[in-house]
Design an enzyme around this catalytic site. Structure first.
Site, short mmCIF file in Angstrom:
data_model
loop_
_atom_site.label_atom_id
_atom_site.label_comp_id
_atom_site.label_asym_id
_atom_site.label_seq_id
_atom_site.Cartn_x
_atom_site.Cartn_y
_atom_site.Cartn_z
N GLY A 69 0.79 -1.21 0.00
CA GLY A 69 0.00 0.00 0.00
C GLY A 69 0.83 1.27 0.00
N GLN A 176 -7.92 -0.63 3.02
CA GLN A 176 -8.75 -1.21 4.08
C GLN A 176 -10.08 -1.73 3.56
OE1 GLN A 176 -8.08 -2.03 7.05
NE2 GLN A 176 -6.10 -1.01 7.29
N ALA A 197 -2.22 -6.89 -0.30
CA ALA A 197 -2.56 -8.29 -0.08
C ALA A 197 -2.72 -8.65 1.39
CB ALA A 197 -1.50 -9.19 -0.71
N HIS A 198 -1.88 -8.10 2.26
CA HIS A 198 -1.88 -8.59 3.65
C HIS A 198 -3.07 -8.09 4.45
CE1 HIS A 198 -0.39 -5.16 6.25
NE2 HIS A 198 -0.10 -4.67 5.06
N CYS A 322 0.63 1.71 12.55
CA CYS A 322 1.99 2.22 12.44
C CYS A 322 2.29 3.26 13.50
CB CYS A 322 2.22 2.80 11.04
SG CYS A 322 0.93 3.92 10.48
#
Length: 386
Positions: A69, A176, A197-198, A322
């Protein structure tokens, strides 16, 4: 451990692990090589590209594989701004964009571009009418599809429509949203869209930037013609294969899973209201992701509360993943006008494919004890400076 931090990252699905393992064992070649082994790798990449395209309602040749992202947001915003530089050197981003978009804007500012910020209301939503007030030399506007902290879904299609009327291009960070709610690149009318992807059961380190046919774009990584000339560098074949499997499964399951998560969210929020009448649920009156709850518990500072929950076997996030561990108010909540004393008491609870009703009830029970402990820590003066 009960994992309520799916917005930060999701467990890799078993089907993804299996396909990635097979790829690592059986597809060693560079997908740009013309020999038979290279073309086997290329076929795997293109199969995955098709699945990602289907997930977001795009054409396969609009899909550009990137490292995730953050790279997608940088490539989308900066690549568009550079391509449109002759028209103007100004971009606009919403105040609640992910740190990656803010980071890309900061880099553009260092290159001499001006950056405008679209404010949000107390509900956490951008007003599409704000596009009309942007200076005429603005070229790109960035508005995410769903906020990573509050889950609030933004009126992207209306923003994009107004942007087109003004001759602007729109970048949408849908990291998201993808896999949690339907995403229709064609219907949204944006020029650039980013997924990762994650966030939907795939591996870390792989994502996609979707670039609409004909949209101006300059690549950040140069020196080769990979990814239709939009991103130089040998493709991450195992990661792409895993992404493709995760995207295929997410596309198949999104409707049913969205409804299941919405029911779990309702159960969780009912418990929060019952146990904590003074709690504040941010963005509760507007459309949100079905899996996300952002709540403040007055008197229980978020870092204390997070540690108390962790000690009781529950993983959550204080603000964006983060920024976990920070005691400063979340920039998103600050942009929404949430008072500092309430913003520093906010936690994000995000559920996912593995979440069960039993886990929801267990988290509520742990929360009761954790709020008591966090409030006691605050009263005792432990880390009293918020």
């Amino acid at each position: 451990m009960i994992y309520f931090d799916h917005n930060a990252s999701t467990p890799v699905r078993p089907e993804v692990q299996e396909e990635m393992g097979a790829c690592l064992a059986d597809l060693p070649a560079n997908p740009s090589s013309l020999h038979r082994e290279g073309q086997r790798a290329r076929a795997a990449v293109e199969k995955a590209r098709g699945h990602v395209a289907t997930l977001v309602g795009a054409s396969a040749d609009e899909v550009t594989f990137v490292s995730g992202g953050t790279e997608g947001d940088h490539a989308g915003l900066i690549g568009a701004a550079l391509a449109l530089e002759k028209r103007g050197r100004r971009v606009a981003i919403s105040a609640i964009e992910h740190h990656a978009v803010h980071g890309a804007a900061h880099l553009l500012a260092r290159l001499g571009f001006a950056v405008e910020h679209l404010r949000v209301g107390r509900d956490g939503m951008v007003d599409p009418r704000a596009v009309a007030s942007l200076p005429p030399d603005t070229t790109v506007v960035a508005v995410m599809m769903a906020n990573n902290e509050t889950g609030v879904i933004q009126p992207v299609a209306e923003v994009a429509a107004r942007a087109r009327e003004a001759g602007l291009r729109t970048l949408c960070d849908a990291v998201q949203a993808a896999g949690k709610i339907p995403v229709d690149f064609e219907g949204l009318g944006v020029a650039y869209l980013v997924v990762s992807a994650h966030k939907l059961g795939g591996p870390k380190g792989i994502g996609a930037l979707i670039v609409r046919h004909g949209a101006p774009f300059e690549p950040l990584f140069r020196g080769s013609a990979h990814e239709f000339g939009r991103r130089g560098g040998t493709e991450n074949v195992p990661g792409i294969v895993g992404f493709g499997v995760a995207a295929e499964l997410a596309a198949r399951e999104v409707a049913a899973e969205s409804q299941r998560l919405r029911q779990l969210r309702a159960r969780f929020e009912a418990g929060v209201r019952a146990y904590f009448p003074g709690a504040v649920l941010h963005g509760e009156r507007v459309p949100r992701l079905p899996n996300t709850v952002n709540a403040s518990f007055p008197g229980a500072r978020s870092d204390h509360l997070l540690m108390s929950l962790d000690a009781r076997g529950v993983a959550v996030s204080a603000g964006a993943a983060c920024a976990s561990g920070a005691v400063e108010p979340s920039p998103v909540l600050s942009a929404m006008g949430v008072p500092r004393e309430l913003a520093v008491c906010a936690l994000r609870f995000s559920m996912g494919r593995t979440t069960t009703e039993k886990e929801v009830d267990e988290v509520l029970a742990a929360l009761v004890e954790s709020v008591k402990a966090a409030r006691a820590m605050g009263k005792s003066g432990a880390g009293a400076r918020a």
